[in-house]
Design an enzyme around this catalytic site. Structure first.
Site, PDB file in Angstrom:
ATOM      1  N   GLU A   1       0.811  -1.122   0.018  1.00 58.50           N
ATOM      2  CA  GLU A   1      -0.133  -0.056   0.036  1.00 58.50           C
ATOM      3  C   GLU A   1       0.761   1.265  -0.050  1.00 58.50           C
ATOM      4  OE1 GLU A   1      -2.439   1.043   3.522  1.00 58.50           O
ATOM      5  OE2 GLU A   1      -1.028   0.076   4.627  1.00 58.50           O
ATOM      6  N   TRP A   2       0.542   2.184  -0.448  1.00 64.32           N
ATOM      7  CA  TRP A   2       1.152   3.498  -0.753  1.00 64.32           C
ATOM      8  C   TRP A   2       0.989   4.232   0.825  1.00 64.32           C
ATOM      9  CZ3 TRP A   2       4.995   6.022  -3.268  1.00 64.32           C
ATOM     10  CH2 TRP A   2       5.227   7.288  -2.927  1.00 64.32           C
TER      11      TRP A   2
ATOM     12  N   ASP B   1      17.080  -4.088  10.200  1.00 66.90           N
ATOM     13  CA  ASP B   1      17.707  -3.419   9.071  1.00 66.90           C
ATOM     14  C   ASP B   1      17.206  -1.944   9.286  1.00 66.90           C
ATOM     15  OD1 ASP B   1      19.447  -2.297   7.003  1.00 66.90           O
ATOM     16  OD2 ASP B   1      18.189  -3.239   5.631  1.00 66.90           O
TER      17      ASP B   1
END
Length: 303
Positions: A98-99, A208
């Protein structure tokens, strides 16, 4: 991983077709999105679709590359602690999320992130390392051949054997590490049980967490992206977030430590920055090998 910027291997050509096939609808034309150093990324906002999506691609990606990232996002999201983008689709060469509309790194958003990271790090992991394949950049995360170690006192040996030495050997073999820096890292590995602090059980970490993998959002809640989710030491996430700098870092740390204080953490920052520096030396060369040597000597001096 942190740049220097490297052109992604997949390019934008064909990305829209791949995303359209994965979603079963017209994804529209890709608009490039910057920020990464391994993949090519884009926003796509198909006509008449449910909204914009984020997609990234890597030509000839390693087996399990995007599946591991999708699994990590789902795992982090399942804890109910930190926010992550919804995974919409994934295949060998493409990941679709999703943006999330970016926004300013406000103090309130940073403080919420600090509290959420503290809650994430209170989630116990079954063992040290990822449950399945894991990657940092294109590099696979080494794992034990047998059952993964899980006891608190196993961390030092696991970290030396599977997080420090493999990337040290690769960086040194590629000429990215001077002999003196190699010896300093090897000395850290020898003394790790003494300099790591009190043993702690494995916790679920992002794995990360440089600043580029923190997306400050317009809706006021930061999202974590591109994880190497695994059982690890929570100090690794905080040390990496500090390594390359993050907006509102003092507020993130202050909020974190109000919820989850970690005695002696400041003295171990260099130790926990050593792994990402070695990975960067193996991936990018440049000055990262020398930086790893300095971090190793600082960790030894603070022991």
């Amino acid at each position: 991983m942190n740049p220097p910027a490297v052109a992604g291997g997949g390019g934008l050509a064909g990305l829209a077709a791949d995303v359209s096939a994965l979603l079963g609808r017209d994804a529209g034309d890709p608009v490039p999105v910057g920020g990464g150093s391994i993949c090519t990324a884009a926003r796509l906002d198909g006509p008449g679709g449910p909204g914009a999506v984020f997609a990234k691609t890597l030509h000839d990606a390693p087996d399990g590359f995007f599946a591991a990232e999708a699994a990590g996002l789902r795992l982090l999201g399942s804890t109910g602690t930190v926010a992550v983008p919804q995974v919409l689709a994934a295949d060998r060469n493409t990941l679709v999320l999703e943006w999330i509309e970016p926004g300013p790194a406000t103090p309130s958003q940073a403080e919420r992130l600090g509290r959420e990271l503290a809650a994430l790090h209170d989630v116990r992991a079954a063992a040290w390392g990822p449950a399945g394949p894991g990657f940092l950049g294109r590099l696979p995360l080494p794992s034990p051949t047998g059952p993964p170690p899980a006891a608190p006192e196993d961390w030092a040996a696991f970290h030396a054997e599977h997080r420090l030495l493999p990337f040290l050997r690769q960086a040194a073999g590629d000429g990215a590490m001077a002999p003196a820096d190699v010896r300093s890292v090897e000395r850290v590995c020898e003394l790790l049980p003494r300099i790591a602090g009190a043993p702690r059980p494995p916790a679920l970490i992002h794995g990360d967490l440089w600043s580029g993998n923190v997306l400050f959002a317009a809706d006021g809640r930061a999202r974590l992206v591109d994880p190497a989710a695994q059982g690890g030491d929570p100090e690794a996430d905080l040390a990496m977030l500090e390594l390359f700098g993050c907006p509102q870092m003092p507020r993130i740390l202050a909020a974190y430590e109000e919820v989850r204080p970690v005695p002696g953490r400041r003295e171990r920052v260099a130790l926990h920055q050593l792994h990402p520096l070695l990975v960067h030396a193996a991936l990018f060369g440049g000055h990262y090998g020398a930086a790893a040597g300095r971090a190793a000597r600082e960790a030894l001096s603070r022991a």
